[in-house]
Design a protein around this motif. Sequence first.
Motif, PDB file in Angstrom:
ATOM      1  N   ALA A  11       0.842  -1.193   0.000  1.00  0.00           N
ATOM      2  CA  ALA A  11       0.000   0.000   0.000  1.00  0.00           C
ATOM      3  C   ALA A  11       0.877   1.243   0.000  1.00  0.00           C
ATOM      4  O   ALA A  11       2.037   1.191   0.411  1.00  0.00           O
ATOM      5  CB  ALA A  11      -0.917   0.012   1.217  1.00  0.00           C
ATOM      6  N   ALA A  12       0.286   2.351  -0.454  1.00  0.00           N
ATOM      7  CA  ALA A  12       0.992   3.632  -0.443  1.00  0.00           C
ATOM      8  C   ALA A  12      -0.005   4.744  -0.169  1.00  0.00           C
ATOM      9  O   ALA A  12      -1.204   4.606  -0.446  1.00  0.00           O
ATOM     10  CB  ALA A  12       1.712   3.875  -1.766  1.00  0.00           C
ATOM     11  N   ILE A  13       0.517   5.854   0.352  1.00  0.00           N
ATOM     12  CA  ILE A  13      -0.326   6.992   0.696  1.00  0.00           C
ATOM     13  C   ILE A  13       0.443   8.271   0.431  1.00  0.00           C
ATOM     14  O   ILE A  13       1.658   8.340   0.665  1.00  0.00           O
ATOM     15  CB  ILE A  13      -0.778   6.884   2.171  1.00  0.00           C
ATOM     16  N   ASN A  14      -0.258   9.281  -0.075  1.00  0.00           N
ATOM     17  CA  ASN A  14       0.429  10.531  -0.392  1.00  0.00           C
ATOM     18  C   ASN A  14       0.627  11.375   0.860  1.00  0.00           C
ATOM     19  O   ASN A  14       0.219  11.007   1.967  1.00  0.00           O
ATOM     20  CB  ASN A  14      -0.322  11.296  -1.472  1.00  0.00           C
ATOM     21  N   TRP A  15       1.238  12.519   0.691  1.00  0.00           N
ATOM     22  CA  TRP A  15       1.652  13.324   1.835  1.00  0.00           C
ATOM     23  C   TRP A  15       0.486  13.779   2.706  1.00  0.00           C
ATOM     24  O   TRP A  15       0.626  13.878   3.924  1.00  0.00           O
ATOM     25  CB  TRP A  15       2.460  14.532   1.366  1.00  0.00           C
ATOM     26  N   ARG A  16      -0.668  14.023   2.076  1.00  0.00           N
ATOM     27  CA  ARG A  16      -1.815  14.513   2.836  1.00  0.00           C
ATOM     28  C   ARG A  16      -2.674  13.388   3.387  1.00  0.00           C
ATOM     29  O   ARG A  16      -3.542  13.639   4.217  1.00  0.00           O
ATOM     30  CB  ARG A  16      -2.692  15.399   1.944  1.00  0.00           C
ATOM     31  N   GLY A  17      -2.468  12.203   2.859  1.00  0.00           N
ATOM     32  CA  GLY A  17      -3.344  11.108   3.226  1.00  0.00           C
ATOM     33  C   GLY A  17      -4.617  11.084   2.419  1.00  0.00           C
ATOM     34  O   GLY A  17      -5.548  10.348   2.762  1.00  0.00           O
ATOM     35  N   SER A  18      -4.668  11.857   1.361  1.00  0.00           N
ATOM     36  CA  SER A  18      -5.890  11.975   0.566  1.00  0.00           C
ATOM     37  C   SER A  18      -5.960  10.973  -0.575  1.00  0.00           C
ATOM     38  O   SER A  18      -7.031  10.754  -1.144  1.00  0.00           O
ATOM     39  CB  SER A  18      -6.011  13.389   0.002  1.00  0.00           C
ATOM     40  N   ILE A  19      -4.825  10.376  -0.925  1.00  0.00           N
ATOM     41  CA  ILE A  19      -4.771   9.415  -2.037  1.00  0.00           C
ATOM     42  C   ILE A  19      -4.044   8.157  -1.556  1.00  0.00           C
ATOM     43  O   ILE A  19      -2.984   8.244  -0.943  1.00  0.00           O
ATOM     44  CB  ILE A  19      -4.038   9.999  -3.252  1.00  0.00           C
ATOM     45  N   THR A  20      -4.638   7.025  -1.842  1.00  0.00           N
ATOM     46  CA  THR A  20      -4.023   5.750  -1.468  1.00  0.00           C
ATOM     47  C   THR A  20      -4.047   4.789  -2.661  1.00  0.00           C
ATOM     48  O   THR A  20      -4.842   4.949  -3.591  1.00  0.00           O
ATOM     49  CB  THR A  20      -4.753   5.088  -0.289  1.00  0.00           C
ATOM     50  N   GLU A  21      -3.177   3.820  -2.587  1.00  0.00           N
ATOM     51  CA  GLU A  21      -3.130   2.774  -3.611  1.00  0.00           C
ATOM     52  C   GLU A  21      -2.750   1.477  -2.923  1.00  0.00           C
ATOM     53  O   GLU A  21      -1.955   1.471  -1.978  1.00  0.00           O
ATOM     54  CB  GLU A  21      -2.120   3.114  -4.704  1.00  0.00           C
ATOM     55  N   TYR A  22      -3.314   0.379  -3.426  1.00  0.00           N
ATOM     56  CA  TYR A  22      -3.097  -0.918  -2.798  1.00  0.00           C
ATOM     57  C   TYR A  22      -2.646  -1.957  -3.819  1.00  0.00           C
ATOM     58  O   TYR A  22      -3.065  -1.923  -4.985  1.00  0.00           O
ATOM     59  CB  TYR A  22      -4.390  -1.399  -2.129  1.00  0.00           C
ATOM     60  N   GLY A  23      -1.838  -2.877  -3.341  1.00  0.00           N
ATOM     61  CA  GLY A  23      -1.488  -4.024  -4.146  1.00  0.00           C
ATOM     62  C   GLY A  23      -2.639  -5.001  -4.194  1.00  0.00           C
ATOM     63  O   GLY A  23      -3.558  -4.947  -3.371  1.00  0.00           O
ATOM     64  N   ASP A  24      -2.572  -5.925  -5.112  1.00  0.00           N
ATOM     65  CA  ASP A  24      -3.668  -6.869  -5.309  1.00  0.00           C
ATOM     66  C   ASP A  24      -3.949  -7.689  -4.050  1.00  0.00           C
ATOM     67  O   ASP A  24      -5.102  -7.991  -3.731  1.00  0.00           O
ATOM     68  CB  ASP A  24      -3.344  -7.806  -6.469  1.00  0.00           C
ATOM     69  N   SER A  25      -2.910  -8.054  -3.328  1.00  0.00           N
ATOM     70  CA  SER A  25      -3.093  -8.908  -2.159  1.00  0.00           C
ATOM     71  C   SER A  25      -3.738  -8.170  -0.995  1.00  0.00           C
ATOM     72  O   SER A  25      -4.304  -8.788  -0.102  1.00  0.00           O
ATOM     73  CB  SER A  25      -1.752  -9.480  -1.712  1.00  0.00           C
ATOM     74  N   ALA A  26      -3.669  -6.857  -1.015  1.00  0.00           N
ATOM     75  CA  ALA A  26      -4.160  -6.072   0.116  1.00  0.00           C
ATOM     76  C   ALA A  26      -5.531  -5.476  -0.123  1.00  0.00           C
ATOM     77  O   ALA A  26      -6.252  -5.176   0.828  1.00  0.00           O
ATOM     78  CB  ALA A  26      -3.180  -4.941   0.407  1.00  0.00           C
ATOM     79  N   ASN A  27      -5.863  -5.256  -1.383  1.00  0.00           N
ATOM     80  CA  ASN A  27      -7.069  -4.509  -1.717  1.00  0.00           C
ATOM     81  C   ASN A  27      -8.312  -5.120  -1.090  1.00  0.00           C
ATOM     82  O   ASN A  27      -8.592  -6.307  -1.261  1.00  0.00           O
ATOM     83  CB  ASN A  27      -7.215  -4.436  -3.233  1.00  0.00           C
ATOM     84  N   GLY A  28      -9.020  -4.292  -0.358  1.00  0.00           N
ATOM     85  CA  GLY A  28     -10.262  -4.717   0.269  1.00  0.00           C
ATOM     86  C   GLY A  28     -10.095  -5.217   1.685  1.00  0.00           C
ATOM     87  O   GLY A  28     -11.075  -5.307   2.430  1.00  0.00           O
ATOM     88  N   ARG A  29      -8.857  -5.540   2.092  1.00  0.00           N
ATOM     89  CA  ARG A  29      -8.634  -6.058   3.444  1.00  0.00           C
ATOM     90  C   ARG A  29      -7.749  -5.148   4.280  1.00  0.00           C
ATOM     91  O   ARG A  29      -7.849  -5.138   5.510  1.00  0.00           O
ATOM     92  CB  ARG A  29      -7.995  -7.444   3.374  1.00  0.00           C
ATOM     93  N   PHE A  30      -6.855  -4.428   3.616  1.00  0.00           N
ATOM     94  CA  PHE A  30      -5.894  -3.583   4.320  1.00  0.00           C
ATOM     95  C   PHE A  30      -6.242  -2.121   4.099  1.00  0.00           C
ATOM     96  O   PHE A  30      -6.763  -1.741   3.039  1.00  0.00           O
ATOM     97  CB  PHE A  30      -4.469  -3.828   3.808  1.00  0.00           C
ATOM     98  N   THR A  31      -5.893  -1.294   5.096  1.00  0.00           N
ATOM     99  CA  THR A  31      -6.104   0.142   4.993  1.00  0.00           C
ATOM    100  C   THR A  31      -4.853   0.869   5.463  1.00  0.00           C
ATOM    101  O   THR A  31      -4.387   0.636   6.589  1.00  0.00           O
ATOM    102  CB  THR A  31      -7.292   0.593   5.842  1.00  0.00           C
ATOM    103  N   ILE A  32      -4.330   1.724   4.605  1.00  0.00           N
ATOM    104  CA  ILE A  32      -3.187   2.550   4.983  1.00  0.00           C
ATOM    105  C   ILE A  32      -3.707   3.923   5.386  1.00  0.00           C
ATOM    106  O   ILE A  32      -4.650   4.454   4.789  1.00  0.00           O
ATOM    107  CB  ILE A  32      -2.165   2.655   3.830  1.00  0.00           C
ATOM    108  N   SER A  33      -3.096   4.489   6.408  1.00  0.00           N
ATOM    109  CA  SER A  33      -3.464   5.830   6.857  1.00  0.00           C
ATOM    110  C   SER A  33      -2.233   6.483   7.476  1.00  0.00           C
ATOM    111  O   SER A  33      -1.219   5.821   7.701  1.00  0.00           O
ATOM    112  CB  SER A  33      -4.618   5.766   7.865  1.00  0.00           C
ATOM    113  N   ARG A  34      -2.350   7.763   7.736  1.00  0.00           N
ATOM    114  CA  ARG A  34      -1.216   8.459   8.346  1.00  0.00           C
ATOM    115  C   ARG A  34      -1.724   9.570   9.249  1.00  0.00           C
ATOM    116  O   ARG A  34      -2.820  10.104   9.049  1.00  0.00           O
ATOM    117  CB  ARG A  34      -0.281   9.033   7.273  1.00  0.00           C
TER     118      ARG A  34
END
Length: 125
Positions: A49-72
């Motif tokens: 997973a990845a998240i931008n500087w503001r936390g407003s945009i995230t992206e997930y890998g296939d294995s994580a999508n729907g189960r994992f959440t990135i935040s900051r």
Amino acid sequence: QVQLVESGGGLVQAGGSMRLSCAASGGTFSSYSMGWFRQGPWKEREFVAAINWRGSITEYGDSANGRFTISRDNTKNTVYLLMNSLKPEDSAVYYCAAHGQGHVLYTEADRYAFWGQGTQVTVSV
């Protein structure tokens, strides 16, 4: 120079949840994009997973999508990875990483300049 320290790993049963934390120091945390990667035994490092500087945009890998959440939380210089519905195949060393282009999300590990030491996550059946 940014120093990253992961925590929160350990042993969890399949179906359970776990939250990883990554504390940053030594740099301007709010200017960095952050990512989580993992590497299991005999496997290549995998984007989670990845998240931008503001936390407003995230992206997930296939294995994580729907189960994992990135935040900051930029007030705490910390990025989190909440993992739900864990499976044994999620077992790996999880790494957080940072790069200085805060508005851009990368899925490639070699785009990240700074890395933590990793935290082990083991999911038992």
